[in-house]
Design an enzyme around this catalytic site. Structure first.
Site, PDB file in Angstrom:
ATOM      1  CG  HIS A 102      -1.716  -1.216   1.421  1.00  0.00           C
ATOM      2  ND1 HIS A 102      -2.995  -1.396   0.944  1.00  0.00           N
ATOM      3  CD2 HIS A 102      -1.384  -2.370   2.047  1.00  0.00           C
ATOM      4  CE1 HIS A 102      -3.415  -2.613   1.283  1.00  0.00           C
ATOM      5  NE2 HIS A 102      -2.458  -3.227   1.943  1.00  0.00           N
ATOM      6  CB  SER A 110      14.122  22.319 -14.704  1.00  0.00           C
ATOM      7  OG  SER A 110      13.450  23.554 -14.758  1.00  0.00           O
ATOM      8  CE  LYS A 128      12.558  19.080 -10.435  1.00  0.00           C
ATOM      9  NZ  LYS A 128      11.342  19.548 -11.040  1.00  0.00           N
ATOM     10  CD  GLU A 171       8.700  12.398 -15.164  1.00  0.00           C
ATOM     11  OE1 GLU A 171       8.094  12.969 -14.265  1.00  0.00           O
ATOM     12  OE2 GLU A 171       9.509  12.990 -15.909  1.00  0.00           O
TER      13      GLU A 171
END
Ligand code: ARG
Length: 456
Positions: free
Chosen positions: A157, A286, A292, A299
């Site tokens: 979970h 970024s 970043k 992704e």
């Protein structure tokens, strides 16, 4: 527009917009190689049946081999005005051998050709996917071996659950990809490529004429011999797209595994978890925020699941409710098939490199492993061995955890006297022994790790 394989019964010429709408050459050119195989087998079958002379079939096969060579070297220029790849190759042949080319289409149909080509495409691509899966499995094994016996945090979970071995964690993905490997192999083995279905009803050429033609040609292509058989049910053959649905289903399962792995890596590399350092070559920065390091590869893999599952649903939906036998709807099976194959090949190739670069942050993992909740189950089991019923033990440890959280005190630091208040068998010495990654790992005896084997 290029010449068509039909037209005699029509008075009007085709509407230009519809013609453009109905074309498939822009994607089915990928089947060119396999269409040549079909034509070669068919030319020989026609010779075996006396419809072509030996010299005629030889001439056709020589030109077809020439086209094949050009296709393989990338020199073949596809005419984008052809209706489809079958028309294109037929027209090209006609340019080379004139009227003789018109004999090649005797007793055959594009309905038969297209399923032959698509099956062969699937066979070929299945092998590519198998090789790529194998590489990924090997690299996962390298990582898991490197971190053999290291403790890691196991989740259910997405909540901390119990201590696990890091190699077991990585091998969980190895097992998924191994099952995928087996699924694709089984698909490959079970896929029969048939010849002789005609448009739907079979042809007057004999089984032997086809069989001999296929064996003669394929024996020369050693590894491919015996792939092609005389058709067993011509109606089913020209209308069957189960193999595409099956291949796409398998690709969707692989995609699901890649997506789950990507999600784990994304999560574990966040500052919030921070267990894993991702290889920089597969991340991007970024344009605005200088600090970043974004997990874009992962992704994109996760994101492609939409397209890959969409491709499966597209073909399933196209096939639903189609009457026997061939229907033009089925032309729309190819783009989804090609798309999923392309996506998966790219993802698997990059993922195999990606996993080699994963680094684990041992100090941060060690800190997380200090969380006493991770050992609650082991503590309850200790009480079971002290003759406490598990449900009771569960309750006792639950109360102990609650107490430690409310009082903001570590269980390891609670005095023996206080511990005895929870259960008489509890004491600091036992607790300090039990609440360690080593104990948690050692106490798990049910796992048979001997089965781990890499596909050579
Ligand atoms: N381009 C067609 C397809 O992909 C080939 C078969 C065409 N057959 C026909 N009878 N129009 O399905």
């Amino acid at each position: 527009m290029a010449k068509k394989l039909w037209g005699g019964r029509f008075k009007k010429s085709i509407d230009k917009d519809f013609e453009e709408f109905s074309k498939s050459i822009q994607y089915d050119y990928k089947l060119a190689k396999y269409d040549i195989y079909h034509s070669k087998i068919h030319a020989l079958a026609l010779k075996n049946s006396g419809i072509l002379t030996a010299a005629e079939s030889k001439k056709i096969i020589t030109v077809l081999d020439g086209i094949l060579g050009n296709i393989e070297s990338g020199d073949f220029k596809f005419n984008s005005t052809s209706e489809d790849i079958h028309t294109e190759i037929q027209n090209f042949l006609e340019k080379k051998v004139g009227k003789l080319a018109l004999k090649l289409h005797t007793l055959r149909s594009r309905n038969d050709q297209v399923v032959f080509d698509a099956k062969w495409f699937c066979k070929f691509e299945a092998v590519q996917i198998i090789c790529l899966l194998n590489e990924l499995e090997k690299n996962l094994q390298t990582i898991s071996r490197k971190h053999k016996d290291k403790a890691f945090i196991g989740y259910t979970h997405t909540q901390r659950a119990q201590v696990v071995r890091f190699d077991d964690y990585i091998n969980a993905y190895y097992f998924m990809f191994k099952r995928d490997f087996q699924r694709v192999s089984k698909f490959f083995d079970g896929l029969n490529v048939y010849i002789g279905a005609g448009a739907l009803a079979g042809s007057s050429l004999t089984k032997d004429a086809y069989d001999q033609a296929a064996s003669y040609l394929l024996d020369k292509m050693k590894e491919l011999s015996k792939i092609v058989k005389p058709v067993e049910n011509s109606l089913d053959n020209v209308s069957d797209r189960d193999f595409i649905v099956e291949f796409l289903s398998i690709l969707s399962i692989i995609q699901m595994h890649l997506s789950r792995f990507s999600e784990d890596m994304i999560l574990y590399s966040t500052q919030e978890f921070n267990y894993i350092d991702l290889p920089e070559e597969f991340c991007t920065g970024s344009s605005l925020m200088p600090h970043k390091k974004n997990p874009d590869f992962l992704e994109l893999v996760r994101g492609y699941t939409g397209q890959v599952n969409g491709n499966l649903i597209a073909v399933l939906t196209t096939m639903k409710g189609l009457p026997l036998t061939y229907n033009r709807d089925m032309q729309l099976d190819k783009e989804p098939l090609f798309s999923s194959v392309e996506i998966l090949k790219n993802e698997l190739k990059i993922m195999a490199k990606f996993v080699k670069g994963i680094k684990i942050k041992e100090e941060i993992i060690a800190k997380a492993l200090e969380d006493e909740c991770l050992y609650a189950t082991e503590l309850a089991e200790f009480l079971v061995h002290e003759n406490v019923a598990f449900k009771e033990a569960h309750d006792i440890v639950g109360k102990l955890i609650r107490y430690s959280q409310d009082k903001k005190v570590k269980i390891r630091e609670i005095s023996d006297k206080q511990l005895r208040g929870f259960h008489k068998a509890l004491n600091q010495k036992e607790i300090k022994k039990i609440m360690t990654p080593q104990y948690a790992i050692k106490s798990k005896k049910s796992i048979n790790r001997k089965v781990l084997k890499i596909n050579a």
